[in-house]
Design a protein around this motif. Structure first.
Motif, PDB file in Angstrom:
ATOM      1  N   TRP A 172       0.829  -1.206   0.000  1.00  0.00           N
ATOM      2  CA  TRP A 172       0.000   0.000   0.000  1.00  0.00           C
ATOM      3  C   TRP A 172       0.865   1.258   0.000  1.00  0.00           C
ATOM      4  CZ3 TRP A 172      -3.229  -3.085   3.824  1.00  0.00           C
ATOM      5  CH2 TRP A 172      -4.413  -3.529   3.223  1.00  0.00           C
ATOM      6  N   ALA A 173       2.050   1.143   0.573  1.00  0.00           N
ATOM      7  CA  ALA A 173       2.923   2.311   0.681  1.00  0.00           C
ATOM      8  C   ALA A 173       3.590   2.665  -0.635  1.00  0.00           C
ATOM      9  CB  ALA A 173       4.008   2.059   1.745  1.00  0.00           C
ATOM     10  N   PHE A 174       3.697   1.704  -1.534  1.00  0.00           N
ATOM     11  CA  PHE A 174       4.533   1.881  -2.710  1.00  0.00           C
ATOM     12  C   PHE A 174       4.107   3.069  -3.564  1.00  0.00           C
ATOM     13  CE2 PHE A 174       5.090   0.714  -7.258  1.00  0.00           C
ATOM     14  CZ  PHE A 174       6.447   0.964  -7.328  1.00  0.00           C
ATOM     15  N   LEU A 175       2.828   3.239  -3.799  1.00  0.00           N
ATOM     16  CA  LEU A 175       2.347   4.283  -4.710  1.00  0.00           C
ATOM     17  C   LEU A 175       2.149   5.635  -4.037  1.00  0.00           C
ATOM     18  CD1 LEU A 175      -0.188   2.372  -6.991  1.00  0.00           C
ATOM     19  CD2 LEU A 175       2.138   3.112  -7.539  1.00  0.00           C
ATOM     20  N   VAL A 176       2.474   5.754  -2.753  1.00  0.00           N
ATOM     21  CA  VAL A 176       2.334   7.056  -2.098  1.00  0.00           C
ATOM     22  C   VAL A 176       3.692   7.656  -1.740  1.00  0.00           C
ATOM     23  CG1 VAL A 176       0.089   6.393  -1.177  1.00  0.00           C
ATOM     24  CG2 VAL A 176       2.113   6.130   0.264  1.00  0.00           C
ATOM     25  N   GLY A 190       4.912   9.660 -22.058  1.00  0.00           N
ATOM     26  CA  GLY A 190       5.389   8.313 -22.315  1.00  0.00           C
ATOM     27  C   GLY A 190       5.955   7.599 -21.107  1.00  0.00           C
ATOM     28  N   ASP A 191       5.800   8.161 -19.908  1.00  0.00           N
ATOM     29  CA  ASP A 191       6.407   7.591 -18.703  1.00  0.00           C
ATOM     30  C   ASP A 191       5.466   6.698 -17.903  1.00  0.00           C
ATOM     31  OD1 ASP A 191       9.199   9.132 -18.206  1.00  0.00           O
ATOM     32  OD2 ASP A 191       7.758  10.491 -19.113  1.00  0.00           O
ATOM     33  N   ALA A 192       4.172   6.978 -17.944  1.00  0.00           N
ATOM     34  CA  ALA A 192       3.240   6.270 -17.064  1.00  0.00           C
ATOM     35  C   ALA A 192       3.144   4.784 -17.421  1.00  0.00           C
ATOM     36  CB  ALA A 192       1.861   6.923 -17.144  1.00  0.00           C
ATOM     37  N   LEU A 193       3.012   4.468 -18.708  1.00  0.00           N
ATOM     38  CA  LEU A 193       2.843   3.062 -19.098  1.00  0.00           C
ATOM     39  C   LEU A 193       4.029   2.200 -18.679  1.00  0.00           C
ATOM     40  CD1 LEU A 193       1.225   0.847 -20.569  1.00  0.00           C
ATOM     41  CD2 LEU A 193       2.483   1.472 -22.645  1.00  0.00           C
ATOM     42  N   PRO A 194       5.276   2.552 -19.018  1.00  0.00           N
ATOM     43  CA  PRO A 194       6.375   1.672 -18.606  1.00  0.00           C
ATOM     44  C   PRO A 194       6.521   1.563 -17.095  1.00  0.00           C
ATOM     45  CG  PRO A 194       7.227   3.704 -19.577  1.00  0.00           C
ATOM     46  CD  PRO A 194       5.772   3.661 -19.860  1.00  0.00           C
ATOM     47  N   PHE A 195       6.195   2.643 -16.365  1.00  0.00           N
ATOM     48  CA  PHE A 195       6.239   2.548 -14.899  1.00  0.00           C
ATOM     49  C   PHE A 195       5.235   1.506 -14.415  1.00  0.00           C
ATOM     50  CE2 PHE A 195       4.677   3.674 -10.694  1.00  0.00           C
ATOM     51  CZ  PHE A 195       5.862   3.752  -9.978  1.00  0.00           C
ATOM     52  N   LEU A 202       7.423  -6.663 -11.467  1.00  0.00           N
ATOM     53  CA  LEU A 202       8.206  -6.940 -10.267  1.00  0.00           C
ATOM     54  C   LEU A 202       7.321  -7.318  -9.086  1.00  0.00           C
ATOM     55  CD1 LEU A 202      11.030  -4.268 -10.588  1.00  0.00           C
ATOM     56  CD2 LEU A 202      11.122  -6.721 -11.054  1.00  0.00           C
ATOM     57  N   MET A 203       6.091  -6.830  -9.055  1.00  0.00           N
ATOM     58  CA  MET A 203       5.160  -7.302  -8.028  1.00  0.00           C
ATOM     59  C   MET A 203       4.905  -8.795  -8.190  1.00  0.00           C
ATOM     60  SD  MET A 203       2.129  -4.588  -7.292  1.00  0.00           S
ATOM     61  CE  MET A 203       2.404  -3.139  -6.259  1.00  0.00           C
ATOM     62  N   GLU A 204       4.651  -9.221  -9.410  1.00  0.00           N
ATOM     63  CA  GLU A 204       4.360 -10.639  -9.637  1.00  0.00           C
ATOM     64  C   GLU A 204       5.578 -11.510  -9.356  1.00  0.00           C
ATOM     65  OE1 GLU A 204       1.114 -11.945 -10.356  1.00  0.00           O
ATOM     66  OE2 GLU A 204       1.052  -9.952  -9.452  1.00  0.00           O
ATOM     67  N   LEU A 205       6.745 -11.040  -9.740  1.00  0.00           N
ATOM     68  CA  LEU A 205       7.957 -11.817  -9.486  1.00  0.00           C
ATOM     69  C   LEU A 205       8.326 -11.813  -8.001  1.00  0.00           C
ATOM     70  CD1 LEU A 205      10.111 -10.769 -12.568  1.00  0.00           C
ATOM     71  CD2 LEU A 205       9.187 -13.050 -12.084  1.00  0.00           C
ATOM     72  N   SER A 206       7.826 -10.863  -7.243  1.00  0.00           N
ATOM     73  CA  SER A 206       8.169 -10.792  -5.823  1.00  0.00           C
ATOM     74  C   SER A 206       7.263 -11.664  -4.961  1.00  0.00           C
ATOM     75  CB  SER A 206       8.096  -9.338  -5.333  1.00  0.00           C
ATOM     76  OG  SER A 206       6.751  -8.901  -5.243  1.00  0.00           O
ATOM     77  N   ILE A 429      13.678   3.216 -10.571  1.00  0.00           N
ATOM     78  CA  ILE A 429      14.259   2.786  -9.295  1.00  0.00           C
ATOM     79  C   ILE A 429      13.173   2.341  -8.319  1.00  0.00           C
ATOM     80  CG2 ILE A 429      15.563   3.578  -7.269  1.00  0.00           C
ATOM     81  CD1 ILE A 429      17.077   5.482  -9.103  1.00  0.00           C
ATOM     82  N   LEU A 430      12.001   2.957  -8.375  1.00  0.00           N
ATOM     83  CA  LEU A 430      10.956   2.677  -7.388  1.00  0.00           C
ATOM     84  C   LEU A 430      10.483   1.222  -7.417  1.00  0.00           C
ATOM     85  CD1 LEU A 430       8.900   5.992  -7.578  1.00  0.00           C
ATOM     86  CD2 LEU A 430      10.278   5.188  -5.657  1.00  0.00           C
ATOM     87  N   PRO A 431      10.112   0.647  -8.568  1.00  0.00           N
ATOM     88  CA  PRO A 431       9.722  -0.765  -8.552  1.00  0.00           C
ATOM     89  C   PRO A 431      10.857  -1.691  -8.125  1.00  0.00           C
ATOM     90  CG  PRO A 431       8.962   0.306 -10.557  1.00  0.00           C
ATOM     91  CD  PRO A 431       9.886   1.258  -9.888  1.00  0.00           C
ATOM     92  N   MET A 432      12.103  -1.332  -8.467  1.00  0.00           N
ATOM     93  CA  MET A 432      13.247  -2.138  -8.027  1.00  0.00           C
ATOM     94  C   MET A 432      13.337  -2.127  -6.505  1.00  0.00           C
ATOM     95  SD  MET A 432      16.151  -0.812 -10.688  1.00  0.00           S
ATOM     96  CE  MET A 432      15.787  -0.555 -12.425  1.00  0.00           C
ATOM     97  N   LEU A 433      13.136  -0.946  -5.916  1.00  0.00           N
ATOM     98  CA  LEU A 433      13.168  -0.828  -4.463  1.00  0.00           C
ATOM     99  C   LEU A 433      12.051  -1.643  -3.835  1.00  0.00           C
ATOM    100  CD1 LEU A 433      14.345   0.511  -1.918  1.00  0.00           C
ATOM    101  CD2 LEU A 433      12.744   2.401  -2.286  1.00  0.00           C
ATOM    102  N   PHE A 434      10.878  -1.640  -4.460  1.00  0.00           N
ATOM    103  CA  PHE A 434       9.775  -2.431  -3.912  1.00  0.00           C
ATOM    104  C   PHE A 434      10.111  -3.915  -3.932  1.00  0.00           C
ATOM    105  CE2 PHE A 434       6.086  -5.116  -4.540  1.00  0.00           C
ATOM    106  CZ  PHE A 434       5.377  -4.837  -3.393  1.00  0.00           C
ATOM    107  N   PHE A 435      10.695  -4.401  -5.015  1.00  0.00           N
ATOM    108  CA  PHE A 435      11.060  -5.816  -5.080  1.00  0.00           C
ATOM    109  C   PHE A 435      12.020  -6.162  -3.941  1.00  0.00           C
ATOM    110  CE2 PHE A 435      13.640  -9.411  -6.384  1.00  0.00           C
ATOM    111  CZ  PHE A 435      12.682 -10.303  -6.845  1.00  0.00           C
ATOM    112  N   PHE A 436      13.006  -5.289  -3.707  1.00  0.00           N
ATOM    113  CA  PHE A 436      13.941  -5.509  -2.612  1.00  0.00           C
ATOM    114  C   PHE A 436      13.196  -5.519  -1.269  1.00  0.00           C
ATOM    115  CE2 PHE A 436      16.468  -3.524   0.750  1.00  0.00           C
ATOM    116  CZ  PHE A 436      17.525  -4.424   0.834  1.00  0.00           C
ATOM    117  N   TRP A 437      12.281  -4.572  -1.078  1.00  0.00           N
ATOM    118  CA  TRP A 437      11.504  -4.472   0.152  1.00  0.00           C
ATOM    119  C   TRP A 437      10.730  -5.770   0.389  1.00  0.00           C
ATOM    120  CZ3 TRP A 437       8.164   0.521   1.233  1.00  0.00           C
ATOM    121  CH2 TRP A 437       7.649   0.475   2.533  1.00  0.00           C
TER     122      TRP A 437
END
Length: 476
Positions: A172-176, A190-195, A202-206, A429-437
């Motif tokens: 829940w914290a990730f998107l805030v 062009g940034d929203a879709l790839p994010f 990475l959510m699914e792989l985590s 960097i943000l999704p990478m950080l979430f995967f680590f978290w």
């Protein structure tokens, strides 16, 4: 009494689940308390998590409303390059495939730089075109149809995050963590879709019990629909904005990092094959229509049609735009970072800078973000550094290397091409950080991490509502 028993049972189950997951991953070595003390601590931790989880859920819900309001009430082109993104999307209302560089029917999509987003082969503009075509059939103007595509994308991402957070509250914290993420979903870019793609991947792989993880581990004998979805999303990510190619590299690295649970490497290779099947036709056609000289043709066309001071050959001349080709003009990299303040500009535009990067919050907003980010990173990273296993430390190194690459490409772009301290370039960097978290969390510090995240979310809501929306909506 029944309520207390239920809470205790849920907390004990959460404690057991956390312990089993950490044993399976070889993550941090937990300190085992005696049974009664451990259960009592688990009950207190679970009780402290609930109100924080509710706060984060409410913040996420409010962010959805704010994104929709920004999309509905801010004027077109009140945001960076929005008309250029709009014109690139409009090309695909009447075309199914990307044009050759300089195609006459794409002339409206070229900027004074002599460049167009349609030349980049980014799949998002095809999707914008499809959204505009659908909007026109419903009587909706193409700019707003494309904006609502972005808003729908964020709604879907938020909903998926909420579903996944039922098993891992920090999701829940990730998107805030920054209002700038909300901002890119509120206008055409062009940034929203790839994010969104990288986040879902990475959510699914985590998640240990996700379909793709079940397939990799051999729990599912055959690939399920979820496996093909993940492979397809990876293919779409490969067709997205170039700075997200580091995200593709990170996903491949994650597949290697998960190798300990992959029964056969053919299973991981299948994901790559599916991605290649999705991405190759578009990539191949885009290269073929430009004689596989796309970069060279972009340069040649810009030389012909760009404004005099924007032509590639004029970038080092006395009349050239001041902030272009700084390296060629002899500006040292250190001056880019300090004198031109790339660091400060990138940080502010990472955590709340609106309009054409001209709508700025008061300084204390950014100071609060900086302090809270440092505290949150310390909570997540220090336990791994101090007590982590070799495996978790290797993941931390991988995240650090990829984060450094993301920073490097942004600095390089500003130094060599066009100075733009754009915080959105750092979003991978943000999704990478979430995967680590998700993989390396210290359960004892979860409450602290959620508390800091809730404070970040509060600062983010104030920034977006009072500074961003408050400034842009009044001009609608």
């Amino acid at each position: 009494m029944e309520r207390d028993d239920t809470s205790a049972t849920a907390a004990q189950s959460l404690s057991l689940e956390t312990h089993e997951v950490y044993e399976a991953r070889g993550a941090l070595r937990p300190t085992r308390a005696p049974g009664a003390i451990g259960r009592s601590l688990s009950v207190r931790v679970a009780a402290a998590q609930r109100p924080l989880a509710v706060v984060l859920l409410l913040q996420l819900a409010v962010s959805v409303v704010l994104v929709a309001l920004m999309a509905a009430r801010s004027p077109i082109n009140a945001h960076p390059d929005e008309t250029l993104h709009l014109d690139a999307g409009r090309y695909f209302v009447d075309h199914w495939l990307p044009p050759p560089v300089g195609a006459p029917d794409a002339a409206a999509a070229y900027s004074k730089y002599g460049r167009s987003y349609v030349d980049e082969g980014d799949i998002v503009y095809w999707l914008f075109g499809a959204a505009a075509a659908l909007g026109e059939s419903l009587g909706l103007a193409s700019p707003f149809a494309m904006r609502w595509f972005q808003v729908s994308l964020y709604c879907g991402l938020a909903a998926w995050t909420i579903v996944r957070a039922r098993q891992f509250a920090p999701a829940w914290a990730f998107l805030v963590l920054t209002p700038q993420v909300w901002y890119v979903f509120s206008y055409i870019n062009g940034d929203a879709l790839p994010f969104a793609l990288l986040t879902v991947l990475l959510m699914e792989l985590s998640w240990p019990d996700s379909p793709v993880r079940a397939f990799l581990s051999g729990a599912d004998a055959r690939p399920t629909a979820g496996v093909f979805v993940v492979g397809g999303l990876l293919g779409l990510l490969a067709l997205s904005k170039l700075n997200y190619m580091i995200g593709v590299l990170f996903v491949v690295g994650v597949l290697a990092w998960l190798g300990y649970e992959t029964r056969h490497w053919k299973r991981a290779a299948l994901l790559v094959v599916i991605a290649a099947v999705v991405a190759s036709p578009w990539m191949t056609y885009h290269g073929w229509v430009n004689d596989f000289r796309t970069g060279e043709k972009i340069f040649e066309h810009a030389e012909k049609v760009a404004a005099p001071e924007m032509k590639p050959s004029a970038q080092t001349g006395p009349n050239s735009f001041r902030y272009m080709a700084l390296r060629a003009k002899g500006v040292p990299l250190w001056d880019v970072l300090t004198t031109l303040n790339w660091v400060g500009l990138s940080f502010r535009s990472f955590c709340g800078l609106y309009g054409w990067m001209s709508i700025v919050a008061v300084p204390w907003f950014y100071r609060v973000f900086a302090v809270l980010y440092v505290v949150l990173l310390a909570i997540l990273i220090l336990p791994v550094v101090v007590r982590g296993s070799r495996r978790t430390r290797s993941l931390l190194i991988g995240v650090g290397v990829c984060a450094a690459l993301v920073l490097t490409q942004s600095v390089y772009r500003s130094w060599v091409y066009d100075f733009q301290g754009q915080g959105r370039y750092l979003f991978p960097i943000l999704p990478m950080l979430f995967f680590f978290w998700r993989q390396c969390e210290a359960p004892a510090l979860r409450v602290a991490a959620l508390f800091v995240s809730a404070l970040v979310g509060t600062d983010a809501l104030l920034s977006f509502a009072l500074i961003g929306l408050g400034s842009l909506a009044r001009h609608a």
